[in-house]
Design a protein around this motif. Structure first.
Motif, PDB file in Angstrom:
ATOM      1  N   PHE D 137       0.743  -1.208  -0.129  1.00  0.00           N
ATOM      2  CA  PHE D 137       0.026  -0.240   0.090  1.00  0.00           C
ATOM      3  C   PHE D 137       0.842   1.237   0.018  1.00  0.00           C
ATOM      4  O   PHE D 137       0.538   2.130  -0.630  1.00  0.00           O
ATOM      5  CB  PHE D 137      -0.869  -0.103   1.140  1.00  0.00           C
ATOM      6  CG  PHE D 137      -1.659   1.078   1.230  1.00  0.00           C
ATOM      7  CD1 PHE D 137      -2.809   1.302   0.450  1.00  0.00           C
ATOM      8  CD2 PHE D 137      -1.488   1.992   2.294  1.00  0.00           C
ATOM      9  CE1 PHE D 137      -3.699   2.516   0.434  1.00  0.00           C
ATOM     10  CE2 PHE D 137      -2.184   3.421   2.453  1.00  0.00           C
ATOM     11  CZ  PHE D 137      -3.325   3.517   1.522  1.00  0.00           C
ATOM     12  N   GLU D 141       0.783   4.110  -2.998  1.00  0.00           N
ATOM     13  CA  GLU D 141       0.743   5.296  -3.029  1.00  0.00           C
ATOM     14  C   GLU D 141       1.733   6.413  -3.460  1.00  0.00           C
ATOM     15  O   GLU D 141       1.458   7.275  -4.027  1.00  0.00           O
ATOM     16  CB  GLU D 141       0.499   6.011  -1.416  1.00  0.00           C
ATOM     17  CG  GLU D 141      -0.797   5.298  -0.642  1.00  0.00           C
ATOM     18  CD  GLU D 141      -2.225   5.763  -1.366  1.00  0.00           C
ATOM     19  OE1 GLU D 141      -2.052   6.213  -2.755  1.00  0.00           O
ATOM     20  OE2 GLU D 141      -3.117   6.020  -0.721  1.00  0.00           O
ATOM     21  N   ILE D 171      -6.530   8.474  -5.195  1.00  0.00           N
ATOM     22  CA  ILE D 171      -6.340   8.655  -3.796  1.00  0.00           C
ATOM     23  C   ILE D 171      -7.506   8.284  -3.249  1.00  0.00           C
ATOM     24  O   ILE D 171      -7.701   7.582  -2.227  1.00  0.00           O
ATOM     25  CB  ILE D 171      -5.918  10.340  -3.622  1.00  0.00           C
ATOM     26  CG1 ILE D 171      -4.318  10.469  -3.822  1.00  0.00           C
ATOM     27  CG2 ILE D 171      -6.263  10.635  -2.088  1.00  0.00           C
ATOM     28  CD1 ILE D 171      -3.498  10.294  -2.935  1.00  0.00           C
ATOM     29  N   THR D 172      -8.558   8.675  -3.990  1.00  0.00           N
ATOM     30  CA  THR D 172      -9.829   8.757  -3.274  1.00  0.00           C
ATOM     31  C   THR D 172     -10.242   7.189  -3.141  1.00  0.00           C
ATOM     32  O   THR D 172     -10.614   6.432  -2.017  1.00  0.00           O
ATOM     33  CB  THR D 172     -11.173   9.214  -4.162  1.00  0.00           C
ATOM     34  OG1 THR D 172     -10.903  10.515  -4.355  1.00  0.00           O
ATOM     35  CG2 THR D 172     -12.393   8.883  -3.415  1.00  0.00           C
ATOM     36  N   ILE D 175      -7.489   5.665  -0.520  1.00  0.00           N
ATOM     37  CA  ILE D 175      -7.609   5.986   0.999  1.00  0.00           C
ATOM     38  C   ILE D 175      -8.870   5.571   1.406  1.00  0.00           C
ATOM     39  O   ILE D 175      -9.151   5.209   2.387  1.00  0.00           O
ATOM     40  CB  ILE D 175      -7.368   7.424   1.061  1.00  0.00           C
ATOM     41  CG1 ILE D 175      -5.803   7.576   0.873  1.00  0.00           C
ATOM     42  CG2 ILE D 175      -7.746   7.901   2.632  1.00  0.00           C
ATOM     43  CD1 ILE D 175      -5.280   9.018   1.365  1.00  0.00           C
ATOM     44  N   GLY D 176      -9.934   5.733   0.411  1.00  0.00           N
ATOM     45  CA  GLY D 176     -11.394   5.718   0.814  1.00  0.00           C
ATOM     46  C   GLY D 176     -11.640   4.082   1.160  1.00  0.00           C
ATOM     47  O   GLY D 176     -12.481   3.918   1.802  1.00  0.00           O
ATOM     48  N   LEU D 179      -7.391   1.528   1.928  1.00  0.00           N
ATOM     49  CA  LEU D 179      -7.037   1.602   3.431  1.00  0.00           C
ATOM     50  C   LEU D 179      -7.845   0.914   4.393  1.00  0.00           C
ATOM     51  O   LEU D 179      -7.368   0.111   5.171  1.00  0.00           O
ATOM     52  CB  LEU D 179      -6.799   2.868   3.717  1.00  0.00           C
ATOM     53  CG  LEU D 179      -6.083   3.400   4.949  1.00  0.00           C
ATOM     54  CD1 LEU D 179      -4.726   2.860   5.006  1.00  0.00           C
ATOM     55  CD2 LEU D 179      -5.895   4.693   5.309  1.00  0.00           C
ATOM     56  N   VAL D 180      -9.303   1.251   4.342  1.00  0.00           N
ATOM     57  CA  VAL D 180     -10.048   0.670   5.167  1.00  0.00           C
ATOM     58  C   VAL D 180      -9.891  -0.877   5.173  1.00  0.00           C
ATOM     59  O   VAL D 180     -10.149  -1.610   6.108  1.00  0.00           O
ATOM     60  CB  VAL D 180     -11.580   1.069   4.932  1.00  0.00           C
ATOM     61  CG1 VAL D 180     -12.462   0.444   5.710  1.00  0.00           C
ATOM     62  CG2 VAL D 180     -11.676   2.805   5.035  1.00  0.00           C
ATOM     63  N   ILE D 182      -7.726  -2.801   4.227  1.00  0.00           N
ATOM     64  CA  ILE D 182      -6.257  -3.315   4.544  1.00  0.00           C
ATOM     65  C   ILE D 182      -6.318  -3.158   6.243  1.00  0.00           C
ATOM     66  O   ILE D 182      -6.170  -4.277   7.015  1.00  0.00           O
ATOM     67  CB  ILE D 182      -5.233  -2.359   4.312  1.00  0.00           C
ATOM     68  CG1 ILE D 182      -4.921  -2.658   2.877  1.00  0.00           C
ATOM     69  CG2 ILE D 182      -3.847  -2.761   4.986  1.00  0.00           C
ATOM     70  CD1 ILE D 182      -3.904  -1.496   2.147  1.00  0.00           C
TER      71      ILE D 182
END
Lengths: 564, 118, 517, 502
Positions: D137, D141, D171-172, D175-176, D179-180, D182
């Motif tokens: 991840f 990024e 990015i949306t 991260i949106g 990331l959640v 993960i």
């Protein structure tokens, strides 16, 4: 990687070499020599499985040499040789290269011993051949080429799907006789059927062949469909449904051929029809019938090429192949006319011409097995073939009403190619034994019996009589500038119209949704800006009193909550 | 066959040898002769049916002149059917245009239009 | 000498600065004043580092001021939680000073510089004192010290923009109200327990139990501190104060003041009211959490529409406070850890950002977006620092912001609320928008004709980069911060600091009864 | 060189090269030499690692812990090795090509371009060799951010807007959603390490699996699964080497590679197969394949058409994973290499056409093929490979994907692959056909009987714009014959011990 030199490599080598050779006679010569070498190699190859190697985990057999593949390999080489002589004058590098690659792929496919290699060459023929259409370099040819290519590659991917399913079921990629059953074999069957121009899958052919270049059509007519016939004979011999498919194929193009104006398209329909005979033979599946199919494929490649060559020569000299614009050319192109007549006689199965000794094998084969109706249908188809290819094509091109055109005789190379082909047509007709010897099974058949000759002549002459009578009576449809609707209407008119309708529907709905969405978003952003922007409720500089008010509110609320 | 349109005269000497020989076909009377020849040939073939032993697989084949009748009738039917079909199927040449070969000329640069007058 | 000094570390943390402050004013020479201030701040930083080092293992340092044993005397009680806060505050304190020296040159007259340093040191004293002390009333005292100094510091911005005066005034009113509420709360607590020592309070409150008085006390402390830490909607003073204060002060305040206030709230919530107190849970669940969530969005969106970078970042701060409160309001140890680590991370990030903006103000006299077009080519280092800080605000990996987001999301997922995790990332995405507005303007817009700008002086760049480096370093290796934060959370959340006998740094006094349970 | 050092070098070497590139700002020749040398050196190192992996080893490197229990660590498994080799190998070609393109086009900010390029490759290497989802991840990024300046390279309004869309979506989604996902995985599984067979089995309520997968699938925005595909056409404003990098080497491949990794090592193929958690994804991917192809047909701008083609092709790989069969994974993995080689060829050809003629719209390109036979020849070969025709690499990946679909009993998905091939023809080959046969520009090779004399001669783009696509076109051909090596490489992943092997 292989113990024998695969003939298709000769073609590929030739194709790679070709652009390096000076354009003109040297290059044409190289191109013509390639099929000769190939034929020699094919002739010398011992029977058996050769050229086996492993590619990405698949056991491939590049060369399965038996009588069936050898005769197809030979006739393909022969056809390539003749077509390349015919195309001697062409100076277009792409056409020259692709013609060789196309023939090479077809020959490669014929010798392919497994489905994977078959697939590779199968797609190869599709890709290489489309260039012969595009090379006409007109908008119409471009679109036709795209349609052709999609159908051809479509056949390839269906084959691929069939192979995949087959592999998934059996774990084998062998290309052997199959029985129609599950989706796997059906897919393979349909893939073959597309290239063989089964009814309703046939449209690519009348669409594409008349669109190709003068020389391109001659080359196209030889390989793709005969390759499919070979594949069907190899994989689906004796599959009963083929008899009915073949019978249908033999009939319905006749009607189109009769009313079609473009003579190259007439010939395409007749080619389609000839394939019908072969398919019936495969469907019958007896040794006699299969011999008939192979022999007919051999003969039909030659006479069909001859017909395409002669009309091509006319096109080359006059710029048109429309029956309505031609006529009276026998005066200035007599040799072409004679070759055309020889082709016509062959396709009509006149005794002493090649069609006679091959088609009758199929007819006998079907009647032996008791397919009487099919036999009758084929008989009708034979008569029909005579009408449109035997009479109509030469008649409207070379005789009929004098068009006033006085073109020169075809160039020497075309005449040479036509001459050799015509000679072969007659030679086979007169002395079929060498061809019979090449057939996959022992031939115990005598074509020249009194009965056969007389009945065949009766059939043909009375057909001619009918033509003459109806022509004189003015019933025979006149040749008009026109196109005739065929099944391709579904994807050239109906499909696009439907798609257009659906698309406009979707796009209007989508547009409305997007518009509403955008308005919503804009409104949202505006609202956010009103609230959060510089002077917004949430971002403006508040007077102290209001701040204190907020404190009071929060304190009060929290206290209230705590007391509840 | 009809010759309402006046065909342009061409100097026969410019025609190839074979073409000159075939010029007699221009004569309508000679065409008539050919048709008579055809008729005679047809009659002869039907007559021939009576003169040899037919090898047949089907009873229907044994009917004298079966193939002749079959050929004639089938072809007549074919032509009539085709004529009817054409009414249904015929469209203008530019029906599929502008992206269709039927509505465009063969590109000139790929042809070699030579006439005997050149 | 050293050992005796080390024994007095907790008090020295505060005293050094308190002594240095008047000295600055007394000598009247701004260079000397700066030197004194810097030495004092550096000393404070060293001390805080030492303290943090000694409590990271979970131990507690109790220092009895003047040898008076608690609960009667004032106790300085250092555990992981406040040591961590002390560390951050003093770190920022020492880094901002060199920057301020250059920065204030162009912001107000040289003659007032000595007063500036005095106020600065007093403010720092107050903040450190608030964090260090273990006495509730002492908290109030230090809070007032720092607040009063802050009001003055904000007002220094009046030279550049007269609105600084109004901002300072508003801040004064609000801050005073907040402090008053806080002291009212403490008064209630004193009323029911008779003690002001926080550890003692905790014990006695547990005996008193859940009464109306304790409830009211809690609410007053919450709201009072909410004001100071700019809890939505009590943040209204903040944007103006941050916008108009001198650049250095903005950076300093943004990085420290709200953080310390948050610490106080945490200390009271988790240490003092740690007994079985249903109201607390209720309040956090129904008041703090919703407000935190609203802050995350409302303030972020407000930031998007700002035209001035300072103000934009100020709103972003309000939103970031929302994150911290959200972590806390989850009422789990993981949530608390997340809140505390974000407290540190945000301090570093926002400090760096405000310092970078300060460089712009120093060079082109403005922090309006419209004036920053194409600045990336003329002031590449500053802009790069701003971008790096911005990435951290967004929460891009390898920055501290990412670590915070990670902990926050993890904490919310551990409580099983996917929707909170969703809101956290959604709000981060708004951060993308406002950060990228700056980045695009700075890098991709053509620079206006005739603007003469060059890179900011080294003395401003270096502190900025120190914080940028910190925000990257702790983003790459969060070993220190994460262990400190989780230790702090443990210290606050579980009652360990009462169960474990505190380390006695004053050898004479035996552990008091109250301190040991 | 120890494998650990080698891994570290693969990531640090390009990153370190940026410094040198920055220093050599004013000396283009040296700068480009550095760029090329780095690419070459990187490739050599990666090949060394490949040898190690082929020997059955899985070299690892551990950098440090970022969070307790979550470390920046690397472990080379076959999938990553494949991606690594593809990225490193094609970087050389792209580096060569960039020289021709950037100079031929007189682009500005070339140093920034090369620097960002190097960082992007460094990030791609990090993604390829990541030992856990966390490391992956992070580099994911980094890749997003480092390519942003590349997309915005021209600094025009259009470029800014495109770059904004590019960054916004990537990015949306990352991260949106990602990331959640993960963190969620971390919370339930307690680890993020990539492990054969997945880490989620028995750790999570199976009914939640589709949601978690959705967070991943849409979170990996680089895989351009519809409806999060808009960034890809938007990024077309970038110079062509960037498009080549984005669409063939680094970005999109990183996306689908991540997708495969998640499917194979986080969920585990068995888990997906038994729970059917990926069934919905299959349909979404199938929709993407067809819809993107149809959109591609309507695009007249060559690069936009290729962009939509990429969207479609990427979903092949996603679909391969979603089929949850070993053969599907094999096909997907193979398609990473095959599509990379084919698509980079196409993009470089598009760029060469642009450099030579400044034409971007297909309708303006009639007849160019006769002026630029090498470029168009390469384009043709690349297109055939994308379509999946033998004897080009693309045929094998399609073969395995279809086998995977057959294995999963998904006849409809086989149909999707089939229809997609035909659609590919419909939008890729017109370029070739019209280029060679339509229009009146260029030599007329017809004039009967006469030797063909080119009327205008050959007008190819600069040498370094033409050679690289020809090289990759040959690569497409070679891949057909050496696909077996890829098979051998991926075999342990797709067919771990215990599963039957065809």
């Amino acid at each position: 990687m292989t113990d024998l030199f695969p003939p298709f490599l000769i073609f590929i080598a030739g194709a790679l070499l070709l652009p390096l050779v000076p354009n003109g006679h040297p290059r044409a010569l190289v191109a013509v020599i390639v099929p000769v070498i190939s034929a020699y190699f094919i002739w010398m190859m011992p029977e058996g499985m050769h050229g086996q190697f492993t590619l990405v985990g698949q056991e491939l057999t590049l060369l399965r040499v038996d009588k069936l593949s050898t005769i197809f390999g030979l006739v393909f080489s022969l056809a390539a040789f003749l077509a390349l002589i015919y195309a001697w004058h062409v100076r277009d590098t792409i056409q020259q290269t692709m013609a060789l690659l196309y023939a090479g792929a077809a020959i490669g496919a014929v010798f392919a011993g497994d489905l994977v290699s078959l697939f590779i060459f199968w797609e190869g023929t599709a890709i290489a051949s489309v260039f012969l259409i595009w090379a006409r370099r007109t908008e119409g040819a471009y679109w036709t080429g795209m349609r052709y290519l999609i159908v051809q590659v479509g056949s390839g991917v269906i084959l691929l799907a069939g192979m995949v399913l087959q592999y998934n079921e059996t774990g084998s990629m062998a290309f052997e006789a199959m029985t129609l059953g599950g989706p796997a074999t059906w897919a393979i069957f349909i893939a073959f059927g597309v290239k063989c121009a089964f009814p309703l899958l046939h449209n690519w052919m009348p669409d594409a062949y008349p669109a190709a270049t003068v020389t391109g059509t001659v080359i196209l007519s030889a390989f793709t469909t005969k390759l499919a016939v070979y594949a069907l004979a190899r994989g689906f011999a004796g599959t009963e449904i083929l008899i009915y498919i073949g019978a249908t194929m033999a009939i319905f193009p006749v009607f189109y051929a009769v009313i079609e104006n473009d003579l190259r398209r007439v010939l395409t329909y007749s080619l389609n029809q000839q394939l019908g005979f072969m398919v019936v033979g495969i469907g019958v599946g007896t040794e006699l019938a299969l011999n008939g199919t192979v022999a007919h494929a051999f003969a039909s490649i030659l006479y069909q090429a001859l017909l395409f060559m002669s009309i091509g020569a006319v096109l080359f000299r006059t710029g048109t192949a429309r029956a309505s614009e031609l006529g009276g050319l026998y005066k200035t192109m007599p040799l072409t006319m004679i070759f055309c007549l020889i082709g016509a006689a062959s396709i009509s199965s006149f005794p002493l011409f090649s069609g006679f000794v091959s088609k009758s094998l199929i007819l006998s084969g079907s009647v032996h097995e008791g397919h009487y109706i099919v036999w009758g249908v084929l008989l009708f188809a034979s008569a029909g073939a005579f009408i449109h290819s035997g009479i109509k094509v030469p008649f409207f091109a070379f005789f009929a009403q004098d068009s006033g055109m006085r073109p020169k005789e075809a160039p020497w190379n075309m005449l040479l190619a036509m001459g050799i082909t015509a000679f072969l047509c007659i030679a086979i007709g007169v002395y079929p034994d060498p061809i019979y010897a090449l057939l996959p099974y022992e031939v115990v058949y005598v074509p020249y019996t009194t009965t056969h000759v007389v009945t065949q002549l009766q059939l043909l002459f009375f057909s001619a009589l009918a033509f003459t009578v109806l022509m004189r009576a003015g019933i025979y449809p006149t040749e008009l500038k026109s196109v005739n609707l065929d099944f391709d209407w579904t994807y050239r008119k109906l499909g696009p119209a439907l798609i257009k309708g659906v698309r406009s529907l979707i796009s209007s709905v989508w547009g409305a949704l997007i518009g509403a969405g955008l308005r919503g978003v804009n409104f949202g952003i505006a609202a956010l800006e009103r609230a959060h922007g510089a002077d917004g409720l949430l971002a403006r500089a508040w007077p102290t009193g209001s701040m204190v008010l907020w404190i009071a509110v929060l304190l009060g609320a929290t206290l209230l909550l705590n007391y509840m | 066959m009809s010759s309402e349109m006046k065909t342009p005269e061409t100097d026969p000497s410019k025609l190839p040898w074979l073409g000159r020989k075939l010029l007699w076909l221009d004569n309508t009377r000679n065409v008539g002769h050919i048709i008579y020849a055809l008729l005679i040939l047809c009659a002869g073939l039907v007559a021939a049916d009576f003169m040899y032993h037919k090898h047949s697989y089907l009873d229907i084949e044994d009917i004298p002149g079966f193939y002749a009748a079959f050929g004639f009738l089938m072809c007549a039917a074919l032509i009539v059917c085709a004529r009817v079909l054409r009414v249904i199927l015929k469209r203008d040449e530019d029906y599929y245009s502008p992206k269709d070969i039927a509505s465009e000329a063969y590109p000139e640069e790929q042809l070699s239009r030579e006439t005997i007058n050149d | 000498m050293l050992s005796s000094l080390s024994a007095h570390m907790p008090v020295l943390q505060v005293i050094v600065l308190l002594i240095a402050a008047p000295l600055c004013a007394l000598f009247g020479n701004r260079h000397l004043a700066w030197t004194i201030a810097f030495i004092a701040a550096l000393a404070a930083f060293v001390i805080s580092t030492f303290l943090l080092g000694s409590v990271l293992d979970g131990s507690v340092i109790s220092y009895h001021l003047g040898g008076w044993a608690p609960p009667w005397g004032i106790e300085y009680r250092i555990d992981a939680a406040n040591a961590f806060v002390l560390f951050i505050v003093s770190l920022i304190g020492v880094l901002v000073l060199p920057y301020a020296r250059q920065s204030i040159e162009r912001e107000f007259e040289a003659s007032t510089h000595t007063y500036f340093y005095t106020c600065y040191l007093l403010c720092l004293t107050g903040l450190l004192g608030v964090a260090a002390t273990g006495d509730a009333f002492n908290v109030f005292v230090f809070l007032e010290i720092s607040s009063l100094a802050t009001y003055a510091l904000v007002a220094f911005g009046a030279k550049r923009d007269k609105r600084a005066l109004t901002a300072a005034y508003n801040y004064l009113i609000m801050g005073t109200i907040g402090a008053t509420f806080f002291v009212i709360g403490i008064g209630f607590l004193y009323m029911v327990t008779g003690t002001l020592n926080m550890a003692d309070l905790a014990v006695r409150l547990a005996e008193v139990g859940d009464t109306r008085v304790t409830r009211v006390a809690f609410v007053f402390i919450l709201v009072g501190m909410g004001l100071k830490l700019a809890m939505f909607p009590l943040h209204l003073w903040l944007p103006n104060a941050y916008s108009y204060a001198p650049s250095a002060i903005t950076a300093f305040l943004a990085a420290t003041a709200t953080k310390v206030a948050l610490y106080v709230l945490l200390r009271f919530t988790f240490t003092v009211f740690q007994f079985d107190f249903p109201v607390q849970e209720l309040t956090f669940e129904y008041v703090v959490m919703p407000l935190a969530l609203v802050a995350m969005f409302a303030a972020s969106i407000a930031a998007v529409f700002q035209k001035d970078v300072k103000r934009l970042l100020a709103y972003s701060s309000v939103a970031q406070v929302g994150y911290m409160l959200l972590g806390v309001a989850l009422l789990t140890e993981a949530g608390l850890t997340a809140g505390i680590i974000h407290l540190f991370n945000h301090a570093v990030t926002k400090g760096a950002l405000f310092l970078a903006v300060g460089c712009f103000v120093y060079q082109i006299g403005s922090s309006r977006l419209g004036d920053l077009k194409g600045i990336g080519k003329t002031m590449p280092w500053t802009t790069a620092a701003l971008t790096a800080g911005g990435l951290s605000l967004i929460g891009v990996p390898l920055t501290v912001g990412f670590i915070s987001k990670w902990y926050l999301i993890q904490a919310s997922l551990e409580t099983g609320s996917l929707w909170i995790a969703g809101l956290i990332v959604a709000s981060s995405l708004i951060a993308v928008v406002y950060v990228w507005r700056i980045v695009e303007v700075a890098y991709l817009e053509p620079a206006p004709e005739g603007r003469k700008a060059k890179e900011a002086p080294l003395s401003m760049i270096l502190p900025t980069y120190a914080l940028v480096a910190a925000s990257l370093y702790f983003g790459i290796n969060s070993e220190l911060t994460s262990s400190a934060a989780s230790q702090a959370a443990k210290a606050l959340y579980s009652a360990t600091d009462l169960a474990v006998p505190p380390m006695q740094l004053t050898p004479s006094d035996p552990p008091s009864e109250g301190a040991v349970q | 060189m120890s494998p650990e050092l080698a891994i570290t070098l693969t990531i640090l070497l390009p990153a370190a090269a940026t410094l040198l590139l920055a220093v050599l700002d004013k000396r283009p020749n040296l700068r480009e030499a550095v760029s090329l040398l780095t690419a070459g050196a990187l490739f050599v190192i990666v090949l060394g690692l490949l040898q190690t992996v082929l020997d059955g080893a899985q070299p690892t490197a551990h950098w440090f812990d970022v969070l307790p229990g979550l470390s920046l660590a690397f472990e080379i498994e076959p999938l990553g090795m494949l991606f690594g080799v593809v990225a490193a190998g094609l970087w050389i070609v792209t580096a060569l090509y960039s020289i021709g393109y950037m100079r031929g086009n007189n682009e500005t900010n070339q140093t920034r371009f090369y620097i960002c390029f190097a960082i992007a490759i460094s990030a791609a290497m990090g993604i390829a060799f990541a030992a856990n989802m966390f490391t992956l991840f992070i580099f994911y990024e980094v890749l997003t951010l480092s390519t942003y300046p590349l997309v915005a390279h021209k600094e025009t309004d259009v470029a800014r807007k495109g770059a904004r869309t590019y960054l916004g979506i990537l990015i949306t989604t990352s991260i949106g959603f990602q990331l959640v996902a993960i963190v969620w995985t971390w919370v339930v599984a307690g680890t993020l390490d990539f492990e054969q067979g997945g880490i989620l089995a028995d750790k999570i309520d199976p009914t939640l699996l589709p949601f978690l997968l959705a967070l991943y699938a849409f979170g990996i925005g680089k895989a351009a699964l519809m409806p999060f595909h808009r960034w890809l056409p938007a990024a077309m404003v970038a110079p062509t080497p960037v498009s080549a990098l984005l669409h063939a080497v680094a970005v999109v491949k990183a996306g689908v590679f991540t997708m495969l990794k998640v499917g194979v090592y986080i969920f585990g193929i068995d888990l997906l197969a038994t729970t059917g958690a990926a069934d919905w994804l299959m349909w979404v991917a199938a929709f993407s394949i067809l819809a993107a192809s149809i959109v591609a047909m309507t695009k007249d701008n060559l690069k936009a058409r290729l962009a939509y083609s990429t969207i479609s092709q990427l979903s092949y790989i996603t679909l391969g994973m979603a089929l949850a069969t070993s053969l599907g994974v094999m096909g997907g993995a193979m398609h990473i290499a095959m599509h990379a080689m084919g698509k980079i060829t196409l993009f470089m050809c598009a760029g060469a056409i642009y450099v030579a003629t400044h034409k971007t719209e297909i309708s303006d390109m009639d007849g160019l093929g006769r002026l630029m036979p090498f470029t168009y020849g390469a384009f043709f070969i690349g297109a055939l490979s994308i379509i999946g025709l033998p004897p080009l690499g693309g045929a094998w990946s399609k073969w395995y994907l279809m086998l995977g679909a057959a294995d999963a009993g998904q006849i409809i998905m086989m149909g999707v692959f089939m229809v997609s091939s035909l659609l590919n023809i419909a939008y890729l080959l017109p370029v070739v056909a019209r280029g060679f046969f339509m229009g009146n520009t260029g030599p007329l090779a017809y004039s009967v009987g006469a030797a063909a004399v080119p009327s205008k001669g050959i007008q190819e783009a600069p040498l370094w714009c033409v050679v690289p696509p020809c090289l990759t076109a040959i690569g497409c051909l070679l891949l057909f014959f050496y696909a077996g090596d890829i098979y051998t490489l991926i075999e342990p992943v797709a067919f771990p011990e215990g599963t039957s092997q065809p």
